[in-house]
Design an enzyme around this catalytic site. Sequence first.
Site, PDB file in Angstrom:
ATOM      1  N   HIS A 189       0.852  -1.354  -0.254  1.00  0.00           N
ATOM      2  CA  HIS A 189      -0.212  -0.056   0.256  1.00  0.00           C
ATOM      3  C   HIS A 189       1.093   1.466   0.462  1.00  0.00           C
ATOM      4  O   HIS A 189       0.397   1.881  -0.819  1.00  0.00           O
ATOM      5  CB  HIS A 189      -0.389   0.061   1.432  1.00  0.00           C
ATOM      6  CG  HIS A 189      -1.853  -1.265   1.476  1.00  0.00           C
ATOM      7  ND1 HIS A 189      -2.220  -1.897   2.181  1.00  0.00           N
ATOM      8  CD2 HIS A 189      -2.430  -1.642   0.520  1.00  0.00           C
ATOM      9  CE1 HIS A 189      -2.530  -2.729   2.211  1.00  0.00           C
ATOM     10  NE2 HIS A 189      -3.085  -2.608   1.128  1.00  0.00           N
ATOM     11  N   LYS A 191     -17.262  -6.484   6.252  1.00  0.00           N
ATOM     12  CA  LYS A 191     -15.900  -7.194   6.820  1.00  0.00           C
ATOM     13  C   LYS A 191     -15.178  -7.596   8.383  1.00  0.00           C
ATOM     14  O   LYS A 191     -15.072  -5.689   8.964  1.00  0.00           O
ATOM     15  CB  LYS A 191     -14.679  -6.219   6.124  1.00  0.00           C
ATOM     16  CG  LYS A 191     -12.972  -6.587   5.444  1.00  0.00           C
ATOM     17  CD  LYS A 191     -12.899  -6.259   3.767  1.00  0.00           C
ATOM     18  CE  LYS A 191     -11.910  -7.181   3.949  1.00  0.00           C
ATOM     19  NZ  LYS A 191     -11.408  -6.273   2.354  1.00  0.00           N
ATOM     20  N   ARG A 199      -2.270  -5.352  -8.219  1.00  0.00           N
ATOM     21  CA  ARG A 199      -0.367  -6.175  -7.927  1.00  0.00           C
ATOM     22  C   ARG A 199      -0.232  -7.564  -9.345  1.00  0.00           C
ATOM     23  O   ARG A 199       0.519  -8.046  -9.714  1.00  0.00           O
ATOM     24  CB  ARG A 199      -0.938  -6.986  -6.542  1.00  0.00           C
ATOM     25  CG  ARG A 199      -0.908  -6.124  -5.292  1.00  0.00           C
ATOM     26  CD  ARG A 199      -1.796  -6.602  -4.497  1.00  0.00           C
ATOM     27  NE  ARG A 199      -3.007  -7.076  -4.665  1.00  0.00           N
ATOM     28  CZ  ARG A 199      -3.624  -7.001  -3.745  1.00  0.00           C
ATOM     29  NH1 ARG A 199      -3.125  -8.035  -2.597  1.00  0.00           N
ATOM     30  NH2 ARG A 199      -4.938  -7.379  -4.171  1.00  0.00           N
ATOM     31  N   SER A 255      -3.000  -8.474   3.224  1.00  0.00           N
ATOM     32  CA  SER A 255      -3.434  -7.890   4.863  1.00  0.00           C
ATOM     33  C   SER A 255      -2.970  -9.320   5.459  1.00  0.00           C
ATOM     34  O   SER A 255      -3.107  -9.313   6.242  1.00  0.00           O
ATOM     35  CB  SER A 255      -3.967  -6.665   4.729  1.00  0.00           C
ATOM     36  OG  SER A 255      -3.862  -5.757   4.370  1.00  0.00           O
TER      37      SER A 255
HETATM   38  N1  COA Z   1      -0.382  -3.953  -1.032  1.00  0.00           N
HETATM   39  C1  COA Z   1      -0.758  -5.547  -0.922  1.00  0.00           C
HETATM   40  N2  COA Z   1      -1.683  -5.460  -0.264  1.00  0.00           N
HETATM   41  C2  COA Z   1      -2.630  -5.142  -1.339  1.00  0.00           C
HETATM   42  C3  COA Z   1      -2.450  -3.723  -2.441  1.00  0.00           C
HETATM   43  C4  COA Z   1      -1.628  -3.698  -2.262  1.00  0.00           C
HETATM   44  N3  COA Z   1      -1.073  -2.304  -3.301  1.00  0.00           N
HETATM   45  N4  COA Z   1      -3.715  -3.665  -2.516  1.00  0.00           N
HETATM   46  C5  COA Z   1      -4.896  -4.394  -2.336  1.00  0.00           C
HETATM   47  N5  COA Z   1      -4.543  -4.969  -1.268  1.00  0.00           N
HETATM   48  C6  COA Z   1      -4.428  -6.060  -0.497  1.00  0.00           C
HETATM   49  C7  COA Z   1      -5.402  -5.434   0.948  1.00  0.00           C
HETATM   50  O1  COA Z   1      -4.298  -5.757   1.526  1.00  0.00           O
HETATM   51  C8  COA Z   1      -6.546  -6.695   0.665  1.00  0.00           C
HETATM   52  O2  COA Z   1      -5.895  -7.903   1.393  1.00  0.00           O
HETATM   53  P1  COA Z   1      -6.692  -8.601   2.555  1.00  0.00           P
HETATM   54  O3  COA Z   1      -7.909  -8.947   2.158  1.00  0.00           O
HETATM   55  O4  COA Z   1      -6.261  -9.903   2.859  1.00  0.00           O
HETATM   56  O5  COA Z   1      -7.708  -7.324   4.015  1.00  0.00           O
HETATM   57  C9  COA Z   1      -7.133  -7.219   0.030  1.00  0.00           C
HETATM   58  O6  COA Z   1      -6.118  -6.754  -1.271  1.00  0.00           O
HETATM   59  C10 COA Z   1      -8.353  -5.931  -0.762  1.00  0.00           C
HETATM   60  O7  COA Z   1      -7.624  -4.926  -0.666  1.00  0.00           O
HETATM   61  P2  COA Z   1      -8.134  -3.534   0.078  1.00  0.00           P
HETATM   62  O8  COA Z   1      -7.462  -2.572  -1.306  1.00  0.00           O
HETATM   63  O9  COA Z   1      -8.056  -3.492   1.056  1.00  0.00           O
HETATM   64  O10 COA Z   1      -9.822  -3.254  -1.160  1.00  0.00           O
HETATM   65  P3  COA Z   1     -11.419  -4.149  -0.078  1.00  0.00           P
HETATM   66  O11 COA Z   1     -11.732  -4.834  -1.711  1.00  0.00           O
HETATM   67  O12 COA Z   1     -11.293  -4.496   0.844  1.00  0.00           O
HETATM   68  O13 COA Z   1     -12.124  -2.497  -0.716  1.00  0.00           O
HETATM   69  C11 COA Z   1     -12.969  -0.670  -1.582  1.00  0.00           C
HETATM   70  C12 COA Z   1     -12.216  -1.561  -1.977  1.00  0.00           C
HETATM   71  C13 COA Z   1     -13.182   0.161   0.050  1.00  0.00           C
HETATM   72  C14 COA Z   1     -12.319   0.113  -2.316  1.00  0.00           C
HETATM   73  C15 COA Z   1     -14.076  -0.865  -1.850  1.00  0.00           C
HETATM   74  O14 COA Z   1     -14.732  -2.080  -1.404  1.00  0.00           O
HETATM   75  C16 COA Z   1     -15.731   0.432  -1.931  1.00  0.00           C
HETATM   76  O15 COA Z   1     -15.320   1.144  -2.995  1.00  0.00           O
HETATM   77  N6  COA Z   1     -16.536   0.556  -0.747  1.00  0.00           N
HETATM   78  C17 COA Z   1     -17.314   1.683  -0.643  1.00  0.00           C
HETATM   79  C18 COA Z   1     -18.709   1.008  -0.512  1.00  0.00           C
HETATM   80  C19 COA Z   1     -18.980   1.417  -2.980  1.00  0.00           C
HETATM   81  O16 COA Z   1     -18.514   2.388  -2.625  1.00  0.00           O
HETATM   82  N7  COA Z   1     -19.144  -0.010  -3.656  1.00  0.00           N
HETATM   83  C20 COA Z   1     -19.409   0.362  -5.171  1.00  0.00           C
HETATM   84  C21 COA Z   1     -18.309  -0.495  -5.655  1.00  0.00           C
HETATM   85  S1  COA Z   1     -18.591  -0.605  -7.068  1.00  0.00           S
END
Ligand code: COA
Length: 160
Positions: A19, A43, A92, A130
Amino acid sequence: MNKKIVIYPGTFDPVTYGHIDVIERASLLFDEVIVSIAVSSSKKTLFTTGERMQMLRKITGKYKNVKVDSFEGLLVKYAESKNASAIVRGLRAISDFEYELQMALTNRKLAEKITTVFMMPNEKYSYLNSTLVREIAEFGGDLSNFVPALVADKLRKKFR
Ligand code: COA
């Protein structure tokens, strides 16, 4: 001229070097980066929103154009409220692509003016997430290649 503001949304449970790589790249391209923790009831997280914000603030303190925040509800609505023109996400590996494409296109349907940009973090972090980091911490593994020392300390305390 208007400031170019980008939102970097995610769960950051906890923030990893992957990140941080994205944050650093975005801070070089945009006038302001808002790293924003998505507060989601679906989550289940290890760290509270407050704990995650505190870690992110300490880590990003050295970047003058990076702010840390949190949001609930729709990402594009939040981005509009911050006058952001873009959302940044890390790509990634191919496995990220389908999910990210779906989110980017849906967000574009919801808010045409907000563009999603993707950045490839350094390949040494391409396998990292993560969940893996939390698991390594739970079983007492060496975290130094994955997270900054202050995050490693907080993880160790959680599992003590
Ligand atoms: N390096 C390391 N790990 C990374 C990474 C990077 N560059 N990018 C993503 N990850 C990992 C995260 O650690 C996480 O790991 P985990 O699942 O093991 O905990 C995983 O990839 C998911 O990434 P994250 O960036 O936390 O995304 P998410 O899927 O949890 O959340 C949101 C995505 C918050 C952007 C999305 O759910 C959102 O926009 N929510 C708001 C509601 C909304 O608008 N919904 C409509 C969307 S179309």
